[in-house]
Write an enzyme that holds these catalytic residues in place. Structure first.
Site, PDB file in Angstrom:
ATOM      1  N   CYS A  24      61.411  23.319  50.647  1.00 11.03           N
ATOM      2  CA  CYS A  24      62.160  23.808  49.497  1.00 11.03           C
ATOM      3  C   CYS A  24      61.829  22.955  48.281  1.00 11.03           C
ATOM      4  CB  CYS A  24      63.670  23.788  49.770  1.00 11.03           C
ATOM      5  SG  CYS A  24      64.348  22.124  49.964  1.00 11.03           S
ATOM      6  N   CYS A  27      62.366  19.208  48.420  1.00 14.13           N
ATOM      7  CA  CYS A  27      61.270  18.430  49.019  1.00 14.13           C
ATOM      8  C   CYS A  27      60.225  18.096  47.953  1.00 14.13           C
ATOM      9  CB  CYS A  27      60.620  19.226  50.145  1.00 14.13           C
ATOM     10  SG  CYS A  27      61.727  19.699  51.488  1.00 14.13           S
ATOM     11  N   ASP A 454      33.720  34.377  17.419  1.00 16.65           N
ATOM     12  CA  ASP A 454      32.335  34.147  17.023  1.00 16.65           C
ATOM     13  C   ASP A 454      31.592  35.485  17.062  1.00 16.65           C
ATOM     14  OD1 ASP A 454      29.991  32.605  16.433  1.00 16.65           O
ATOM     15  OD2 ASP A 454      29.395  32.871  18.522  1.00 16.65           O
TER      16      ASP A 454
END
Length: 764
Positions: A24, A27, A454
């Protein structure tokens, strides 16, 4: 005065770790904190991938990082380098974080889930349907429940105890406490509370606080919590692996063996033994083993799985071939130009992997919340138990409400909200030719409102080619004139001549250009020669043209193209316009950007006339010609000072400064390595149309992430209070908790099927 010498900055390194045992967001928070306690170390941990990206001083080795993770109560290892990892096979059994394979872990989880279901379903049925309750049914249910508590839920207990040893609480702590509490109460009720008497019946209620005269046992809640959590995590794990399917698909494009041709002989070797400069064979239907250049043969190659380019690309001697491309036609001999981690396919895979290692701003907030989530839930559960008992309620509903609070709270959805969406989006982006470096790039694309484009190589093809051929009426005809002009220009080294010859070969497939005799280069004017007993001249036109040729000359000058006049036996036959032509799709791309609220700006080092011609063709009103690299970077700075969030699209070395100075740098995949290295986003299929796709994908991904986070927070805000006031049965709480994570992952998986909005047709 004397000053102390300044100590040099320490060298910073980046190391990836695979972390096992995380379940989870709490952790994730704990691993990041533990690594962050090392001097100079910062870490970003991804729950969905099980990876930690750690930036650390050079004097801290990987062993020390692994030890820090292990001190937090998790496993860790340094993954194999890209060059040493074998390609994923069709089974997709990649190495897992605990050293095994994902396939092996998947089988173990499935086995545990099946056994748990076989034990739990009879308990659920008998406990919830009074008609099925026979004499001493409760003792049979108790016998079936015990293995679920001590075997099925064993991984939760182990991880909860591991966290306890490290003074940490995670989702497993909540699940373990919920199972133990409900089983302990049921054991007490059976042995000491009168629930074990023969003939005892128990009515099932969805409301846990419903009063009954008979002593209650909660064996159905005891088995349902491990059953639903195991089922949810199994489905969640499969769905999470689905979000990374695009990356595994790229890995499967790598050939395992390749036919190398040396000294006229052919031998089969593992692809790992192929070296730069060796010539290998690509037969029809085979994939190119690595990046290379065609030395013999011609064919069409399918790049759709590598760059997202839907149309097959014709290749011949001198053409570049990308590793993983499928040969759709003839036999090709290819000289390897890059192998291993240097190939375009490997770079794409690495870019996707790097992107999935990052975190969006919203996810950082969610992880910080998750760090306090489980301790707060534990405090709420204890408070709920004390409140119910203090209010004079029976122990049964008090314990039930406490267990429901423990079970229903879910930090898993918080941890999965962003990484699963990011994995799905970056994988989908790679499939359609859009490579992003991380969540920051997606966020930049979402808020983009100006883009500096460009000209050469971005909006145009970047090389001289024939734009139009105008033949005189009642003359030899366009094909015949083009054939003769192409034959003469075969002897020319001028870019205009090469463009005419190449156009003739392309427009007259299956025909060999005839041989030229008496070839002469007319300095400053053009070329001439004798082809099939005809005198052919390709010259710069004068001002004395008339009719269609005069009109074509005026159009060429307006478009800033270079015109050449073809005369056959002294008679003017056609005018050929040569120039750097606009890429197919450039107009659609610019128009889609404008519809998305992005202001297009054209900046080029070319002259005003060609720049304005391209701008007029694309409908761009902001044009800046004769701009040096420094001028382009200054233009970007000016736009940012005006409040625009600016992206720069380029493909050359001269674009690198502007790319790096913009809010977002976007490189064409056909451009230079310098431009790609300075960019945040790479359009791998080399088409400007992918830019609008990238903006749409970013916006759709960020909407998905926001939806996930709203659901993850909202779910807990609603369900935890319901459980506290006794309106949520523990069994339903377990089902809701598992469903919350599945909904988040399922919502993210929709990104795998995302399609760009179709471009509107241009109305003239």
């Amino acid at each position: 005065m004397d000053t102390e010498p300044t100590a040099p900055d320490p060298v910073t390194m980046t190391t990836d770790l695979t972390v096992g045992g995380m379940t989870c967001a709490a952790c994730v928070n704990r691993v990041e904190k533990k690594l962050g306690k090392l001097a100079g170390v910062t870490a970003s941990v991804n729950l969905a991938t099980g990876r930690a990206r750690v930036e650390h001083p050079a004097d801290i080795g990987a062993e020390e990082l692994v030890a820090a993770v292990e001190r937090a109560g998790y496993t860790a290892a340094v993954p194999e380098p890209p060059g040493g990892a074998r390609p994923a096979d069709d089974a997709g059994e990649a190495a897992g974080p605990d050293g095994g394979t994902e396939g092996g872990a998947d089988r173990e989880e499935r086995h545990r889930l099946v056994v748990t279901a076989l034990l739990s379903l009879p308990v659920l049925a008998v406990s919830m349907v009074p008609a099925l309750q026979f004499v001493n049914w409760q003792w049979l249910c108790f016998t079936l429940t015990a293995p679920v508590v001590f075997w099925s839920a064993w991984p939760f207990h182990v991880r909860a105890l591991r966290g306890l040893r490290h003074a940490a609480a995670t989702m497993d702590t909540l699940v373990s406490l919920g199972v133990v509490a409900s089983f302990a109460w049921s054991t007490y009720a059976l042995f000491l509370g009168g629930a074990g008497e023969p003939g005892m019946e128990m009515a099932f209620s969805l409301l846990p606080g419903a009063a009954t005269d008979a002593p209650a046992i909660y064996l159905e809640a005891t088995v349902s919590v491990p059953l639903f959590v195991l089922a949810g995590r199994y489905l969640e794990a499969r769905a999470r692996r689905g979000t990374g399917e695009a990356l595994r698909s790229l890995a499967r494009l790598t050939a395992k063996e390749v036919a190398v041709r040396e000294n006229g002989t052919e031998r089969l070797v593992p692809v790992e033994e192929l070296t730069v400069g060796q010539v290998f064979v690509v037969r029809p239907g085979e994939r190119a083993a690595t990046d290379g250049q065609v030395v013999k043969g011609s064919s069409a190659v399918d790049l759709s799985l590598v760059t997202g380019e839907s149309e097959p690309v014709e290749v011949g001697p001198g053409s570049a071939v990308v590793g993983g491309a499928v040969n759709a036609g003839g036999l090709l001999l290819v000289r390897a130009t890059a192998v291993g981690a240097d190939t375009q396919l490997a770079r794409i895979a690495q870019l996707v992997t790097d992107a999935q290692a990052g975190k969006a701003k919203a996810q950082r907030l969610a992880d910080r919340v998750a760090g306090f989530f489980v301790p707060v839930v534990l405090a709420l559960a204890v408070t709920t138990l004390g409140f119910w008992l203090g209010a004079g309620a029976d122990a049964q509903p008090a314990v039930t409400a406490c267990v429901a609070v423990l079970v229903v709270a879910c930090p898993c959805a918080l941890g999965l909200a962003t990484p699963t969406a990011l994995m799905a989006a970056t994988g989908r982006g790679a499939q359609i030719g859009v490579l992003v470096k991380g969540p920051q790039s997606l966020e930049g694309l979402q808020h983009l409102d100006a883009v500096v484009l460009d000209k050469t190589g971005t909006l145009t093809s970047g090389h001289m080619s024939v734009a139009r051929v105008t033949a005189v009426p009642d003359g030899l005809g366009e094909d015949a004139v083009l054939r003769l002009a192409g034959a003469v220009e075969q002897g020319s080294e001028h870019p205009l001549g090469r463009a005419v010859a190449a156009h003739a070969r392309r427009e007259l497939p299956g025909e060999d250009l005839p041989e030229v005799h008496e070839f002469r280069a007319l300095t400053g004017r053009g070329v001439s020669g004798r082809v099939e007993n005809r005198r052919v001249e390709v010259l710069a036109p004068g001002d004395d043209l008339s009719g269609p040729l005069a009109e074509a000359l005026a159009a060429a000058e307006k478009a800033a193209h270079t015109p050449v006049l073809v005369c056959v036996d002294g008679v003017e036959q056609a005018l050929i316009e040569v120039g750097d032509v606009v890429r197919p799709g450039s107009y659609r791309a610019v128009e889609r950007l404008r519809r998305l609220g992005v202001r297009p700006v054209l900046a080029t080092g070319d002259r005003e006339a060609p720049a304005q011609a391209v701008a007029d063709a694309l409908g761009v009103t902001d044009v800046y010609a004769r701009r040096s690299p420094e001028d382009k970077a200054d233009l970007v700075r000016q736009l940012r000072e005006q409040g625009y969030r600016v992206a720069v699209v380029g493909d050359g070395v001269n674009d690198a400064a502007a790319l790096a100075g913009a809010d977002l740098g976007i490189a064409m995949g056909s451009g230079t390595d310098v431009a790609i290295g300075a960019a945040d986003v790479t359009l791998s299929r080399g088409s400007i149309e992918a830019l609008a796709d990238a903006v749409q994908l970013a916006r759709h991904t960020l909407r998905t992430i926001r939806t996930n986070l709203v659901w993850a927070f909202g779910y807990n805000v609603v369900t935890v209070p319901l459980a506290m006031v006794g309106l949520l049965n523990p069994m339903l709480a377990a089902a809701a908790m598992s469903l919350s994570s599945l909904l988040v992952v399922g919502n993210s998986l929709r990104l795998r099927a995302w399609q760009p909005a179709p471009a509107r047709r241009r109305i003239r």
